[in-house]
Design an enzyme around this catalytic site. Structure first.
Site, PDB file in Angstrom:
ATOM      1  N   HIS A  19       2.937   8.063   3.454  1.00 40.72           N
ATOM      2  CA  HIS A  19       3.014   8.707   2.139  1.00 40.72           C
ATOM      3  C   HIS A  19       1.843   9.670   1.997  1.00 40.72           C
ATOM      4  O   HIS A  19       1.055   9.845   2.945  1.00 40.72           O
ATOM      5  CB  HIS A  19       3.094   7.662   1.023  1.00 40.72           C
ATOM      6  CG  HIS A  19       1.952   6.686   0.995  1.00 40.72           C
ATOM      7  ND1 HIS A  19       0.640   7.069   0.783  1.00 40.72           N
ATOM      8  CD2 HIS A  19       1.925   5.336   1.156  1.00 40.72           C
ATOM      9  CE1 HIS A  19      -0.137   6.002   0.801  1.00 40.72           C
ATOM     10  NE2 HIS A  19       0.610   4.928   1.036  1.00 40.72           N
ATOM     11  N   HIS A  22      -1.760   8.659   3.131  1.00 43.95           N
ATOM     12  CA  HIS A  22      -2.049   8.756   4.569  1.00 43.95           C
ATOM     13  C   HIS A  22      -2.257  10.221   4.960  1.00 43.95           C
ATOM     14  O   HIS A  22      -3.118  10.549   5.766  1.00 43.95           O
ATOM     15  CB  HIS A  22      -0.899   8.183   5.401  1.00 43.95           C
ATOM     16  CG  HIS A  22      -0.541   6.769   5.066  1.00 43.95           C
ATOM     17  ND1 HIS A  22       0.675   6.416   4.542  1.00 43.95           N
ATOM     18  CD2 HIS A  22      -1.260   5.624   5.155  1.00 43.95           C
ATOM     19  CE1 HIS A  22       0.700   5.102   4.352  1.00 43.95           C
ATOM     20  NE2 HIS A  22      -0.462   4.598   4.701  1.00 43.95           N
ATOM     21  N   CYS A 127      -5.256 -12.859   2.715  1.00 42.24           N
ATOM     22  CA  CYS A 127      -4.249 -11.926   2.199  1.00 42.24           C
ATOM     23  C   CYS A 127      -3.598 -11.246   3.391  1.00 42.24           C
ATOM     24  O   CYS A 127      -4.268 -10.570   4.174  1.00 42.24           O
ATOM     25  CB  CYS A 127      -4.867 -10.875   1.275  1.00 42.24           C
ATOM     26  SG  CYS A 127      -3.665  -9.567   0.894  1.00 42.24           S
ATOM     27  N   CYS A 130      -3.766  -7.297   3.359  1.00 46.50           N
ATOM     28  CA  CYS A 130      -5.034  -6.724   3.835  1.00 46.50           C
ATOM     29  C   CYS A 130      -5.361  -7.167   5.250  1.00 46.50           C
ATOM     30  O   CYS A 130      -6.223  -6.580   5.897  1.00 46.50           O
ATOM     31  CB  CYS A 130      -6.209  -7.156   2.960  1.00 46.50           C
ATOM     32  SG  CYS A 130      -6.147  -6.608   1.276  1.00 46.50           S
ATOM     33  N   CYS A 144      -5.065 -11.430  -4.590  1.00 50.71           N
ATOM     34  CA  CYS A 144      -5.801 -10.433  -3.805  1.00 50.71           C
ATOM     35  C   CYS A 144      -6.246  -9.283  -4.711  1.00 50.71           C
ATOM     36  O   CYS A 144      -5.446  -8.755  -5.481  1.00 50.71           O
ATOM     37  CB  CYS A 144      -4.898  -9.887  -2.699  1.00 50.71           C
ATOM     38  SG  CYS A 144      -5.516  -8.360  -1.992  1.00 50.71           S
ATOM     39  N   HIS A 147      -4.074  -6.053  -3.534  1.00 49.97           N
ATOM     40  CA  HIS A 147      -2.612  -6.081  -3.658  1.00 49.97           C
ATOM     41  C   HIS A 147      -2.102  -6.774  -4.907  1.00 49.97           C
ATOM     42  O   HIS A 147      -0.943  -6.602  -5.272  1.00 49.97           O
ATOM     43  CB  HIS A 147      -1.989  -6.746  -2.422  1.00 49.97           C
ATOM     44  CG  HIS A 147      -2.143  -5.928  -1.184  1.00 49.97           C
ATOM     45  ND1 HIS A 147      -3.280  -5.947  -0.424  1.00 49.97           N
ATOM     46  CD2 HIS A 147      -1.311  -5.026  -0.603  1.00 49.97           C
ATOM     47  CE1 HIS A 147      -3.145  -5.102   0.589  1.00 49.97           C
ATOM     48  NE2 HIS A 147      -1.971  -4.529   0.502  1.00 49.97           N
ATOM     49  N   LYS A 295      -3.310   3.573  -7.970  1.00 49.65           N
ATOM     50  CA  LYS A 295      -3.226   3.781  -6.529  1.00 49.65           C
ATOM     51  C   LYS A 295      -1.781   3.576  -6.112  1.00 49.65           C
ATOM     52  O   LYS A 295      -1.117   2.671  -6.594  1.00 49.65           O
ATOM     53  CB  LYS A 295      -4.119   2.766  -5.811  1.00 49.65           C
ATOM     54  CG  LYS A 295      -4.122   2.999  -4.310  1.00 49.65           C
ATOM     55  CD  LYS A 295      -5.070   2.093  -3.569  1.00 49.65           C
ATOM     56  CE  LYS A 295      -5.070   2.474  -2.100  1.00 49.65           C
ATOM     57  NZ  LYS A 295      -4.471   1.489  -1.238  1.00 49.65           N
ATOM     58  N   LYS A 298       1.739  -0.254  -2.021  1.00 52.17           N
ATOM     59  CA  LYS A 298       2.261  -0.353  -0.663  1.00 52.17           C
ATOM     60  C   LYS A 298       3.755  -0.643  -0.674  1.00 52.17           C
ATOM     61  O   LYS A 298       4.434  -0.446   0.302  1.00 52.17           O
ATOM     62  CB  LYS A 298       1.546  -1.484   0.077  1.00 52.17           C
ATOM     63  CG  LYS A 298       0.085  -1.232   0.257  1.00 52.17           C
ATOM     64  CD  LYS A 298      -0.193  -0.852   1.682  1.00 52.17           C
ATOM     65  CE  LYS A 298      -1.638  -0.405   1.828  1.00 52.17           C
ATOM     66  NZ  LYS A 298      -1.946   0.043   3.160  1.00 52.17           N
TER      67      LYS A 298
HETATM   68  O1  ME8 Z   1      -6.002   0.075   6.566  1.00 51.52           O
HETATM   69  N1  ME8 Z   1      -5.351   7.478  -1.257  1.00 51.52           N
HETATM   70  O2  ME8 Z   1      -4.102   0.980   7.507  1.00 51.52           O
HETATM   71  P1  ME8 Z   1      -3.320   1.526   6.220  1.00 51.52           P
HETATM   72  C1  ME8 Z   1      -6.112   7.888  -0.231  1.00 51.52           C
HETATM   73  N2  ME8 Z   1      -4.548  -0.203   9.778  1.00 51.52           N
HETATM   74  N3  ME8 Z   1      -5.985   7.450   1.024  1.00 51.52           N
HETATM   75  C2  ME8 Z   1      -5.039   6.552   1.260  1.00 51.52           C
HETATM   76  C3  ME8 Z   1      -4.199   6.064   0.248  1.00 51.52           C
HETATM   77  C4  ME8 Z   1      -4.380   6.572  -1.062  1.00 51.52           C
HETATM   78  N4  ME8 Z   1      -3.627   6.209  -2.087  1.00 51.52           N
HETATM   79  N5  ME8 Z   1      -3.357   5.183   0.792  1.00 51.52           N
HETATM   80  C5  ME8 Z   1      -3.658   5.120   2.114  1.00 51.52           C
HETATM   81  C6  ME8 Z   1      -5.265   0.288   7.519  1.00 51.52           C
HETATM   82  N6  ME8 Z   1      -4.677   5.954   2.397  1.00 51.52           N
HETATM   83  C7  ME8 Z   1      -5.677  -0.170   8.906  1.00 51.52           C
HETATM   84  C8  ME8 Z   1      -6.745   0.763   9.427  1.00 51.52           C
HETATM   85  S1  ME8 Z   1      -8.438   1.610  11.312  1.00 51.52           S
HETATM   86  C9  ME8 Z   1      -9.098   0.972  12.704  1.00 51.52           C
HETATM   87  C10 ME8 Z   1      -7.290   0.408  10.784  1.00 51.52           C
HETATM   88  C11 ME8 Z   1      -5.271   6.192   3.720  1.00 51.52           C
HETATM   89  O3  ME8 Z   1      -1.988   1.934   6.714  1.00 51.52           O
HETATM   90  C12 ME8 Z   1      -6.773   5.940   3.730  1.00 51.52           C
HETATM   91  O4  ME8 Z   1      -7.347   6.625   4.821  1.00 51.52           O
HETATM   92  O5  ME8 Z   1      -3.407   0.572   5.112  1.00 51.52           O
HETATM   93  C13 ME8 Z   1      -6.832   4.456   3.993  1.00 51.52           C
HETATM   94  O6  ME8 Z   1      -8.079   4.046   4.495  1.00 51.52           O
HETATM   95  C14 ME8 Z   1      -5.737   4.316   5.028  1.00 51.52           C
HETATM   96  O7  ME8 Z   1      -4.719   5.243   4.613  1.00 51.52           O
HETATM   97  C15 ME8 Z   1      -5.200   2.896   5.080  1.00 51.52           C
HETATM   98  O8  ME8 Z   1      -4.073   2.867   5.874  1.00 51.52           O
END
Ligand code: ME8
Length: 505
Positions: A19, A22, A127, A130, A144, A147, A295, A298
């Site tokens: 989304h 990301h 959780c 997370c 959590c 979440h 925010k 998910k």
């Molecule tokens: O945490 N606003 O993956 P993830 C800004 N796999 N950035 C956002 C966002 C938002 N609303 N939503 C997501 C993970 N992001 C782990 C990471 S790294 C070794 C492992 C972005 O799929 C932001 O960069 O939950 C956040 O840190 C990341 O997506 C989390 O992606």
């Protein structure tokens, strides 16, 4: 020898489709990578997907497929989205690749041999969303804090990483390298966490099988975060090509959201220290992109997908919004209306009109070729100060100011046209003065195309072509390419159609 420059995004979980949250991190990393390439750096820009752990195993089960089938399908969605957004990543890592299991095995063994992994029993509140344990006080109403969903009480025999041993070394590292965590507010947060005292954390699971087995005890698989963080090493040859690893490590920038700062600024440097490697040079934690003050969840509610915005604003319009209209650091609110307004003002009006006007005048007054004459007027200084301001802003990863500086130049060029009135000069029969004004504007457009290219690569390349320049902005090298006077006289111009058609709502 060119300078190596290594920038990463988080690797995203494949439980969800990509989304705009990301995309926000990924577009920022892309602009930085493109900027460093303009400087001639040997850039390694990495993104990818995080595919192990309970969360993914459950998502697959819920959809009646194997975890790998699920991961294959979702990982492809991320790769497609980044291709759609012209993301110029040099590699795309998946944690299910054999090269990654090898690197994780090697890394774990190093930490184990260093004596920083011990067996213990863990009981805690977990959780799955997370993939983290929480202390009782971290919970909000028993749920959590991220979440808002119930946590699970889990007891297992686990191997633990002795994080508590690293407090002093981490504090010493961050005292010596205050620039290692940005922005500064995030650095204080991390120092606070470390000073409160660090607890050892469990790095293995026996309850699930979807992960990388521990080399010395294959009844356990590595905890997904331990596995995931090592991706940054895998992609540059850890455990396989030491010369390449040494060239790019330590990473110049890990860009992350503030939700995963603790893992990147506390766990990861300690893991690296234990394995005998240097911590990353910079971890930059940005805020959350909110929709309607919340925010993006998910679960799907309130999520906005890149492809939907691209179909309306184009690839460049999408990228421009997330770079120039959202600040990189604090939380930001996404609003469709604000995106339309800024697109129309900055891209359709300022940028598009300038290109249109200047090229049209050049066709009418200069026979459609770049004239010999230059006025060497106010745009000479405007170009220099834009370039300086952009450089300073990029050092701070302040993308909004970096591209704001380019739009200052665009406004200066529009103002110069208003002030010097080439149409009146032409009417009065002063062909030399007319050509000189247009020559300056064309020169400014060349620099604008160059310096805007990390944000709007397509329109920049097209403008470059219309200016009769060969190649593309990406072939240029800073700082020389930003010097005044790079446009050759006599090149044939092409006025084209509007680069950014207005959007009416
Ligand atoms: O945490 N606003 O993956 P993830 C800004 N796999 N950035 C956002 C966002 C938002 N609303 N939503 C997501 C993970 N992001 C782990 C990471 S790294 C070794 C492992 C972005 O799929 C932001 O960069 O939950 C956040 O840190 C990341 O997506 C989390 O992606």
């Amino acid at each position: 020898m060119t300078r190596p420059f290594y920038v990463t995004t988080p690797i995203y979980y494949v439980n969800d489709v990509p989304h705009i949250g990301h995309a926000y991190t990924t577009v920022a990393a892309d602009a930085l990578a493109r900027w460093r390439r303009l400087w001639g750096d040997d850039v390694m820009f990495l993104t990818g997907t995080d595919e192990h752990g309970l969360k993914i195993q459950r998502a697959a089960e819920a959809n009646g497929v194997t975890p790998l089938e699920w991961a294959d399908c979702m990982s492809a969605r991320f790769a497609e989205t980044w291709a759609l957004l012209d993301i110029s990543n040099d590699d795309f890592i998946r944690t299910t690749e054999p090269r990654h299991s090898r690197a994780v095995g090697e890394f774990l063994q190093r930490v184990y041999d260093a004596g920083d992994i011990e067996l213990g029993t863990y009981e805690g509140l977990y959780c799955v969303g997370c993939e983290l344990y929480y202390a009782e006080d971290d919970l909000v109403g028993g749920n959590c804090p991220i979440h808002g969903t119930p946590v699970e009480r889990v007891t297992e025999e686990n191997y633990f990483f002795k994080l508590s041993r690293f407090e002093d070394r981490l504090l010493a590292h961050y005292t010596e390298h205050p620039e290692a965590i940005e922005p500064a507010g995030k650095r204080s947060e991390v120092l606070g966490i470390i000073k409160q005292g660090l607890r050892d954390f469990s790095i293995s699971r026996t309850s699930i099988s979807w992960g990388v087995p521990l080399p010395w005890d294959t009844n356990h698989v590595a905890y997904v975060w331990f596995d995931a963080l090592v991706n940054y090493c895998t992609a540059i040859g850890y455990g396989n090509d030491r010369a390449r690893f040494d060239r790019f490590w330590p990473a110049d920038y890990h860009l992350v959201g503030k939700d995963i700062l603790r893992q990147h600024a506390v766990y990861w440097p300690a893991m690296l220290m234990s394995a005998g490697e240097a911590p990353p040079k910079h971890v930059f934690a940005h805020g959350f992109l909110m929709v309607g003050g919340e925010k993006m969840s998910k679960s799907g509610a309130g999520q906005i997908y890149p492809a939907d915005l691209v179909s309306e604003f184009g690839v460049d319009g999408f990228r421009y919004h997330f770079l120039a209209d959202q600040r990189f650091g604090p939380d930001g609110d996404f609003s469709y209306e604000a995106m339309v307004a800024r697109y129309n003002a900055d891209l359709a009006n300022n940028f598009g009109n300038l290109a249109n006007r200047v090229l049209n005048m050049a066709v009418t007054y200069c026979d459609g070729v770049v004239p010999d004459e230059r006025a060497d007027g106010p745009l000479v200084d405007a170009v220099a100060s834009t370039f300086g301001a952009q450089q300073t802003a990029f050092e701070r990863l302040d993308f909004a100011s970096a591209f704001g500086a380019v739009w200052d130049l665009i406004r200066a060029a529009n103002a110069f046209i208003e002030d010097s009135k080439p149409w009146a000069l032409h009417k009065s029969g002063d062909a030399t003065a007319t050509a000189a004004v247009i020559g300056d504007c064309l020169e400014a457009l060349r620099v604008i195309a160059l310096l805007a290219s990390p944000a709007i690569p397509r329109a920049s390349a097209e403008l470059w072509r219309r200016l009769g320049l060969s190649g593309a902005p990406t072939d240029q090298r800073l700082p020389d390419a930003a010097n005044w006077g790079g446009l050759a006289a006599g090149a044939k111009l092409d006025k084209g159609t509007p680069l950014f058609p207005r959007i009416d709502t």
